[in-house]
Design an enzyme around this catalytic site. Sequence first.
Site, PDB file in Angstrom:
ATOM      1  CG  HIS A 156      -1.874  -1.391   1.490  1.00  0.00           C
ATOM      2  ND1 HIS A 156      -2.957  -1.665   0.816  1.00  0.00           N
ATOM      3  CD2 HIS A 156      -1.402  -2.305   2.122  1.00  0.00           C
ATOM      4  CE1 HIS A 156      -3.266  -2.865   1.108  1.00  0.00           C
ATOM      5  NE2 HIS A 156      -2.288  -3.256   2.039  1.00  0.00           N
ATOM      6  CE  LYS A 283      11.618  19.586 -11.707  1.00  0.00           C
ATOM      7  NZ  LYS A 283      10.374  19.745 -12.204  1.00  0.00           N
TER       8      LYS A 283
END
Length: 462
Positions: A156, A283
Amino acid sequence: MRKLWGGRFDGETDALILRLNNSLPFDRRLWRQDIEGSIAHATMLGATGILSPQEADQIVAGLQTLRADLEAGQVELPEDAEDVHAAVESLLRERIGPIAGKLHTARSRNDQVATDVRLYLRAECDALVAEIRQLQETLLDVAAQHFETVMPGYTHLQHAQPVVLAHHLLAYFWMLSRDVERLSACRGRVNRLPLGAAALAGTGFPIDREHVARQLQFDMLLENSLDAVSDRDFIAEFLACAAILMMHLSRLAEEIVLWNSPEFGFVILDDSVTTGSSIMPQKKNPDVAELVRGKTGRVYGNLTAILTVLKGLPLAYNKDLQEDKEPLFDTVDTLHLVLPALRKTLASARFQVERMREATAGDFSTATDLADYLVRQGMTFREAHEVVGRIVRHCIAHHLTLETLDVPTLQALCPTLADRASEVQAILSVQASVQSRQVRGGTAPQSVRVQWQVARDSLAGT
Ligand code: ARG
């Protein structure tokens, strides 16, 4: 350009209709297979006496020189040809004259195109298996450096139990092994000869299909001429194998994207496989992994396309079947891009061993180990689960971790643990947790080394 079917027609075909009808823009890549199939067919026509030996020799020699010249870039396929078959035949006619017209004896483009695509796909199955093998090699290489690298294992996307990185990477190795199995089995069904079916009903000429099959190394003949020219299940099967393969690659890609994020920080990707942003100077983006994930969509789409084209088609050949090629070629091209791209990404990745270990600190991922310990002391697993659940709840409420729980608290919460504090603390470490999972297929470093060796041998054995 002379049409292959001009005799029946008075008027010219509309220019727009030609654009719709012609497949040369995409089937041109089959020219090698088309010539190979034609050489085998012409050789057989000579061997069976359907053509004279001289005629067959002339056609075969013409096809061979044409192949050499196309390979060398000395001739080009005529752009106005309807398809690759018409293009090759017209070039042959330029070379050897009207005798070229005898090549199509006892053959139709319907069995010809099915043969060409099968030859093409057979080779691509082999080439793609080789690419997958290389990616598997890389997974083995990287895994070999991380038998002891502890990281959180997730369910999960929540910390569940610690695992070692080699174990996690090898999971993908085995997925890819099954992809190889699927592609190899698919290849077996691709490698059956349709030629000899002619348009749909077979031919009245005494051809020798076995002769052709042997020359082209097909494993067997397709036994029904209608089936041979009309089914494309082998393409659908390949595209299904490819879709499953891409699903695996996409999951790996997704993990690379996640792990490369600052929140995880598990891996730093090399400059050579990342790109920047035109606006945000800081970035460095994991585009390769994102594109692998994104291109999975088109590969699924190609499977849907072929299944939809085939659905409801009456026997035998219908022009709809010309739509089999673009989805097939697109998927093959996509795989040839993404497999090596992912390999380079993994090979140059720097896994952040320390960061992965830190991520397991205080994450309660050894709670199962504590419950298992209580079971060994005689508690039922259900009761142990309850007790450990309470301990975890206490820790969370008091900002404590399992590893740093003090002995009196531990004893208060679970009297069974009285006098065993040091033993308990030992089993609560992530190292001890992974170490204990020595079952075959488990994450203990010794087990993973065994698994790695089995993986290595399986690769060497194929
Ligand atoms: N270009 C065609 C295809 O890809 C070749 C077969 C054409 N056959 C025909 N009867 N028109 O399917």
